[in-house]
Design a protein around this motif. Structure first.
Motif, PDB file in Angstrom:
ATOM      1  N   TYR A  27     -13.322   7.736  13.298  1.00 33.63           N
ATOM      2  CA  TYR A  27     -13.176   6.384  13.850  1.00 33.63           C
ATOM      3  C   TYR A  27     -12.357   5.539  12.888  1.00 33.63           C
ATOM      4  O   TYR A  27     -12.448   5.719  11.676  1.00 33.63           O
ATOM      5  N   SER A  28     -11.596   4.602  13.418  1.00 31.17           N
ATOM      6  CA  SER A  28     -10.908   3.630  12.567  1.00 31.17           C
ATOM      7  C   SER A  28     -11.070   2.255  13.191  1.00 31.17           C
ATOM      8  O   SER A  28     -10.945   2.113  14.416  1.00 31.17           O
ATOM      9  N   ILE A  29     -11.331   1.279  12.317  1.00 30.22           N
ATOM     10  CA  ILE A  29     -11.520  -0.093  12.812  1.00 30.22           C
ATOM     11  C   ILE A  29     -10.252  -0.872  12.482  1.00 30.22           C
ATOM     12  O   ILE A  29      -9.962  -1.185  11.325  1.00 30.22           O
ATOM     13  N   VAL A  30      -9.467  -1.127  13.535  1.00 31.08           N
ATOM     14  CA  VAL A  30      -8.131  -1.715  13.372  1.00 31.08           C
ATOM     15  C   VAL A  30      -8.221  -3.234  13.239  1.00 31.08           C
ATOM     16  O   VAL A  30      -7.355  -3.870  12.650  1.00 31.08           O
ATOM     17  N   GLY A  31      -9.268  -3.795  13.797  1.00 28.11           N
ATOM     18  CA  GLY A  31      -9.453  -5.247  13.716  1.00 28.11           C
ATOM     19  C   GLY A  31     -10.749  -5.610  14.403  1.00 28.11           C
ATOM     20  O   GLY A  31     -11.490  -4.721  14.841  1.00 28.11           O
ATOM     21  N   ILE A  89       0.873  -1.183   0.000  1.00 28.31           N
ATOM     22  CA  ILE A  89       0.000   0.000   0.000  1.00 28.31           C
ATOM     23  C   ILE A  89       0.905   1.226   0.000  1.00 28.31           C
ATOM     24  O   ILE A  89       1.799   1.339   0.848  1.00 28.31           O
ATOM     25  N   VAL A  90       0.657   2.145  -0.936  1.00 31.32           N
ATOM     26  CA  VAL A  90       1.451   3.379  -0.986  1.00 31.32           C
ATOM     27  C   VAL A  90       0.601   4.504  -0.398  1.00 31.32           C
ATOM     28  O   VAL A  90      -0.481   4.804  -0.904  1.00 31.32           O
ATOM     29  N   ALA A  91       1.078   5.113   0.689  1.00 28.96           N
ATOM     30  CA  ALA A  91       0.333   6.185   1.374  1.00 28.96           C
ATOM     31  C   ALA A  91       0.918   7.547   0.991  1.00 28.96           C
ATOM     32  O   ALA A  91       2.132   7.690   0.879  1.00 28.96           O
ATOM     33  N   PRO A  92       0.023   8.547   0.800  1.00 24.57           N
ATOM     34  CA  PRO A  92       0.486   9.832   0.258  1.00 24.57           C
ATOM     35  C   PRO A  92       0.964  10.833   1.313  1.00 24.57           C
ATOM     36  O   PRO A  92       0.745  10.658   2.508  1.00 24.57           O
ATOM     37  N   LEU A  93       1.533  11.918   0.803  1.00 24.09           N
ATOM     38  CA  LEU A  93       1.871  13.076   1.630  1.00 24.09           C
ATOM     39  C   LEU A  93       0.598  13.780   2.082  1.00 24.09           C
ATOM     40  O   LEU A  93      -0.421  13.734   1.392  1.00 24.09           O
ATOM     41  N   ASN A  94       0.670  14.499   3.201  1.00 24.61           N
ATOM     42  CA  ASN A  94      -0.432  15.355   3.649  1.00 24.61           C
ATOM     43  C   ASN A  94      -0.520  16.586   2.744  1.00 24.61           C
ATOM     44  O   ASN A  94       0.483  16.976   2.174  1.00 24.61           O
ATOM     45  N   PRO A  95      -1.701  17.243   2.671  1.00 25.45           N
ATOM     46  CA  PRO A  95      -2.972  16.788   3.209  1.00 25.45           C
ATOM     47  C   PRO A  95      -3.701  15.929   2.184  1.00 25.45           C
ATOM     48  O   PRO A  95      -3.563  16.135   0.992  1.00 25.45           O
ATOM     49  N   PHE A  96      -4.472  14.960   2.673  1.00 23.06           N
ATOM     50  CA  PHE A  96      -5.238  14.099   1.763  1.00 23.06           C
ATOM     51  C   PHE A  96      -6.520  13.686   2.470  1.00 23.06           C
ATOM     52  O   PHE A  96      -6.654  13.874   3.680  1.00 23.06           O
ATOM     53  N   LYS A  97      -7.469  13.145   1.712  1.00 22.84           N
ATOM     54  CA  LYS A  97      -8.761  12.795   2.300  1.00 22.84           C
ATOM     55  C   LYS A  97      -8.614  11.591   3.222  1.00 22.84           C
ATOM     56  O   LYS A  97      -8.026  10.591   2.842  1.00 22.84           O
ATOM     57  N   CYS A  98      -9.116  11.768   4.426  1.00 19.06           N
ATOM     58  CA  CYS A  98      -9.101  10.727   5.453  1.00 19.06           C
ATOM     59  C   CYS A  98      -7.691  10.359   5.925  1.00 19.06           C
ATOM     60  O   CYS A  98      -7.163   9.286   5.575  1.00 19.06           O
ATOM     61  N   PRO A  99      -7.077  11.233   6.758  1.00 14.70           N
ATOM     62  CA  PRO A  99      -5.692  10.966   7.206  1.00 14.70           C
ATOM     63  C   PRO A  99      -5.467   9.584   7.826  1.00 14.70           C
ATOM     64  O   PRO A  99      -4.413   8.989   7.597  1.00 14.70           O
ATOM     65  N   PRO A 100      -6.429   9.010   8.597  1.00 16.33           N
ATOM     66  CA  PRO A 100      -6.144   7.661   9.124  1.00 16.33           C
ATOM     67  C   PRO A 100      -6.477   6.547   8.140  1.00 16.33           C
ATOM     68  O   PRO A 100      -6.259   5.365   8.432  1.00 16.33           O
ATOM     69  N   GLY A 101      -7.036   6.893   6.952  1.00 19.44           N
ATOM     70  CA  GLY A 101      -7.600   5.897   6.042  1.00 19.44           C
ATOM     71  C   GLY A 101      -6.637   4.837   5.526  1.00 19.44           C
ATOM     72  O   GLY A 101      -6.982   3.651   5.507  1.00 19.44           O
ATOM     73  N   PRO A 102      -5.415   5.209   5.087  1.00 23.28           N
ATOM     74  CA  PRO A 102      -4.522   4.171   4.560  1.00 23.28           C
ATOM     75  C   PRO A 102      -4.153   3.122   5.614  1.00 23.28           C
ATOM     76  O   PRO A 102      -3.931   1.947   5.290  1.00 23.28           O
ATOM     77  N   TYR A 103      -4.113   3.550   6.882  1.00 26.12           N
ATOM     78  CA  TYR A 103      -3.671   2.674   7.970  1.00 26.12           C
ATOM     79  C   TYR A 103      -4.843   1.783   8.413  1.00 26.12           C
ATOM     80  O   TYR A 103      -4.639   0.620   8.774  1.00 26.12           O
ATOM     81  N   GLU A 104      -6.051   2.332   8.320  1.00 24.50           N
ATOM     82  CA  GLU A 104      -7.231   1.485   8.536  1.00 24.50           C
ATOM     83  C   GLU A 104      -7.306   0.441   7.425  1.00 24.50           C
ATOM     84  O   GLU A 104      -7.619  -0.727   7.667  1.00 24.50           O
ATOM     85  N   ARG A 105      -7.002   0.865   6.213  1.00 24.20           N
ATOM     86  CA  ARG A 105      -7.027  -0.074   5.084  1.00 24.20           C
ATOM     87  C   ARG A 105      -6.026  -1.199   5.302  1.00 24.20           C
ATOM     88  O   ARG A 105      -6.356  -2.379   5.131  1.00 24.20           O
ATOM     89  N   MET A 137      -8.906  21.597  10.405  1.00 30.85           N
ATOM     90  CA  MET A 137      -9.783  20.422  10.333  1.00 30.85           C
ATOM     91  C   MET A 137      -9.198  19.441   9.314  1.00 30.85           C
ATOM     92  O   MET A 137      -8.637  19.864   8.297  1.00 30.85           O
ATOM     93  N   PRO A 138      -9.360  18.147   9.573  1.00 34.62           N
ATOM     94  CA  PRO A 138      -8.910  17.169   8.583  1.00 34.62           C
ATOM     95  C   PRO A 138      -9.904  17.080   7.427  1.00 34.62           C
ATOM     96  O   PRO A 138     -11.019  17.600   7.524  1.00 34.62           O
ATOM     97  N   LYS A 139      -9.513  16.445   6.368  1.00 34.66           N
ATOM     98  CA  LYS A 139     -10.426  16.191   5.243  1.00 34.66           C
ATOM     99  C   LYS A 139     -11.192  14.916   5.563  1.00 34.66           C
ATOM    100  O   LYS A 139     -10.703  13.812   5.319  1.00 34.66           O
ATOM    101  N   SER A 140     -12.367  15.089   6.149  1.00 37.91           N
ATOM    102  CA  SER A 140     -13.160  13.927   6.566  1.00 37.91           C
ATOM    103  C   SER A 140     -14.625  14.178   6.273  1.00 37.91           C
ATOM    104  O   SER A 140     -15.042  15.319   6.042  1.00 37.91           O
ATOM    105  N   ALA A 141     -15.407  13.098   6.310  1.00 35.25           N
ATOM    106  CA  ALA A 141     -16.852  13.214   6.095  1.00 35.25           C
ATOM    107  C   ALA A 141     -17.485  14.038   7.206  1.00 35.25           C
ATOM    108  O   ALA A 141     -18.340  14.897   6.957  1.00 35.25           O
ATOM    109  N   TYR A 142     -17.058  13.772   8.425  1.00 29.54           N
ATOM    110  CA  TYR A 142     -17.643  14.517   9.549  1.00 29.54           C
ATOM    111  C   TYR A 142     -17.348  16.007   9.379  1.00 29.54           C
ATOM    112  O   TYR A 142     -18.212  16.870   9.590  1.00 29.54           O
ATOM    113  N   ALA A 143     -16.125  16.335   8.956  1.00 26.99           N
ATOM    114  CA  ALA A 143     -15.748  17.742   8.764  1.00 26.99           C
ATOM    115  C   ALA A 143     -16.594  18.373   7.670  1.00 26.99           C
ATOM    116  O   ALA A 143     -17.113  19.491   7.830  1.00 26.99           O
TER     117      ALA A 143
END
Ligand code: FAD
Length: 401
Positions: free
Chosen positions: A338-342, A153-169, A301-307
């Motif tokens: 929220y992030s679901i780690v497992g 998985i290649v994770a990008p530089l900030n800022p990007f949509k959903c900062p915790p998203g690649p790690y949840e993935r 604010m982060p780039k998130s749905a809640y935001a």
């Protein structure tokens, strides 16, 4: 005549704005333009990769907005004429507005990784950063991967949509592998040296996936350790690094991002994102146009749905105040990611924000939020998974129902 608001983009920001405009002032004529017939949410789409949910469970038709009296137009917006106050669509129509809301989400900076482009992403090496066919392509590739295979998985530089998203993935893919391909490995190649909720993720990875041991299901390679990659050989699925190359059986590249195309076409962008007055989300470049969500510059604010949902309500209040010749109020904003780690292991970060109008910065209110506790009890981690799922239902309801 009724005041007209044209909303470009039927995602989180656009749907929330359209619905609340009609709710707060039913005299408004609200038109929402989006090329899709239904919205497919990116949030929770990592659960499709682990097999925990279907793509259909993330797809919501716009009929819900019609019930609020919003007029739906299925088309692409291709330009905005700020002098004539019109939105122009690919189908050749022009829509007059008294105020315009733009929430088109992100586009990719394809040039950042040589050898990668939109066609390769669609056909072979998905980004899956928009939920849809690429999410299913990635899921199918994971299922077809041999036991002992390597996911990169290649994770990008900030800022990007959903900062915790690649790690949840990465976590959701590790969860899938644990059940179906326990000798597989997930490597995150990062363009950064730190990431959102890093301590909590690593705690989860240690508990669930053996992180830090020789048998870890997940490995994270920081930029400093050689994780920053700038070139792909799509035929061998090899990422060329500065220190070493990485070859994957399944490769998922999340490119760095910028505001959606229409924001550039409408001259709303400076650098990569759209500057706004953070008290109203009105564009600093073109009055009467309000840019929300991922496409806007909304630090901190982060780039998130809640935001995006929270910003939409601030913009709606400001638009209605303007129509009534009133001053906009002092905004406050909310975000939780929220992030679901497992399995039974959720984590979150939350904040309430107010505006520092001197610096035009949205600042977290001290003591208002924070991250989940470290080394929390299993009950707390399990509860956060149920909070994540109920947040998902709530935000979709708040956007549309
Ligand atoms: P979007 O929701 O992306 O909507 C943009 C809309 O604009 C789309 O419907 C698109 O079709 C439309 N559009 C684009 N261009 C045009 C045009 N020219 N004309 C007309 N319409 C156009 N956020 C959270 O808060 N919590 C999470 O747990 C979370 N998880 C995520 C997981 C993943 C894997 C990803 C990728 C994202 C996640 N997010 C999460 C982030 C969230 O999806 C976005 O921040 C949010 O959708 C932003 O809303 P938006 O309105 O800015 O854009």
């Amino acid at each position: 005549a009724a005041r007209r608001v044209v909303v470009v983009g039927g995602g989180v920001g656009g749907c929330t704005a359209a619905k609340y405009l009609r709710k707060l002032d039913p005299s408004l004529a609200v038109t929402l333009i989006d090329p899709q017939a239904a919205y497919t949410s990116c949030f929770m789409s990592n659960e499709v990769l682990s097999g925990e949910r279907t793509l259909e469970s993330l797809t919501f038709g716009y009929d819900r907005l019609r019930a609020h009296g919003v007029q739906l137009v299925q088309d692409w917006a291709v330009g905005i004429d700020p002098d004539k106050q019109q939105v122009i669509t690919q189908g050749g129509n022009r829509f007059d507005y008294d105020a315009c809301v733009v929430s088109p989400g992100v586009d990719f900076k394809w040039e950042a990784i040589a050898g990668y482009d939109a066609q390769i992403a669609n056909e072979r090496i998905p980004h899956a950063w928009f939920a849809g066919p690429q999410t299913l392509l990635l899921r199918n590739q994971l299922q077809a991967m041999p036991e002992g295979g390597h996911v990169v998985i290649v994770a990008p530089l900030n800022p990007f949509k959903c900062p915790p998203g690649p790690y949840e993935r990465a976590s959701q893919i590790a969860m899938y592998c644990q059940h179906h391909k326990p000798r597989a490995k997930v490597t995150i190649l990062d363009a950064k040296d730190a990431f959102s909720k890093q301590g909590l993720y690593m705690e989860g990875w240690r508990k669930l996936y053996g992180y830090g041991t020789d048998n870890s299901l997940i490995e994270w390679v920081s930029a400093a350790a050689g994780g920053a990659v700038e070139e792909l050989d799509p035929d061998t699925r090899t990422l060329v690094g500065l220190v070493e190359d990485f070859q994957g059986d399944v490769v998922n590249i999340i490119p760095p991002q910028k505001a959606g195309k229409i924001a550039f076409a409408a001259d709303l962008v400076e650098g990569d994102w759209c500057p706004v007055d953070k008290g109203t989300f009105e564009s600093s470049r073109h009055p009467g146009i309000y840019v929300l969500g991922d496409a806007s510059s909304a630090e901190k604010m982060p780039k998130s749905a809640y935001a995006a949902n929270s910003q939409a309500k601030v913009a709606v209040a400001a638009i209605i105040a303007r129509f009534r010749n009133q001053e906009p109020g002092d905004p406050t904003f909310v975000n939780t990611c929220y992030s679901i780690v497992g399995e039974d292991f959720g984590i979150s970060v939350a904040a309430v924000y107010s505006l520092d109008s001197d610096t035009n910065t949205i600042e977290p209110i001290p003591g208002s939020g924070g991250v989940s506790p470290t080394n929390a009890s299993p009950e707390i981690r399990e509860r956060e998974v149920s909070y994540a799922h109920s947040w998902f239902k709530n935000v979709i309801n708040d956007m549309m129902e």
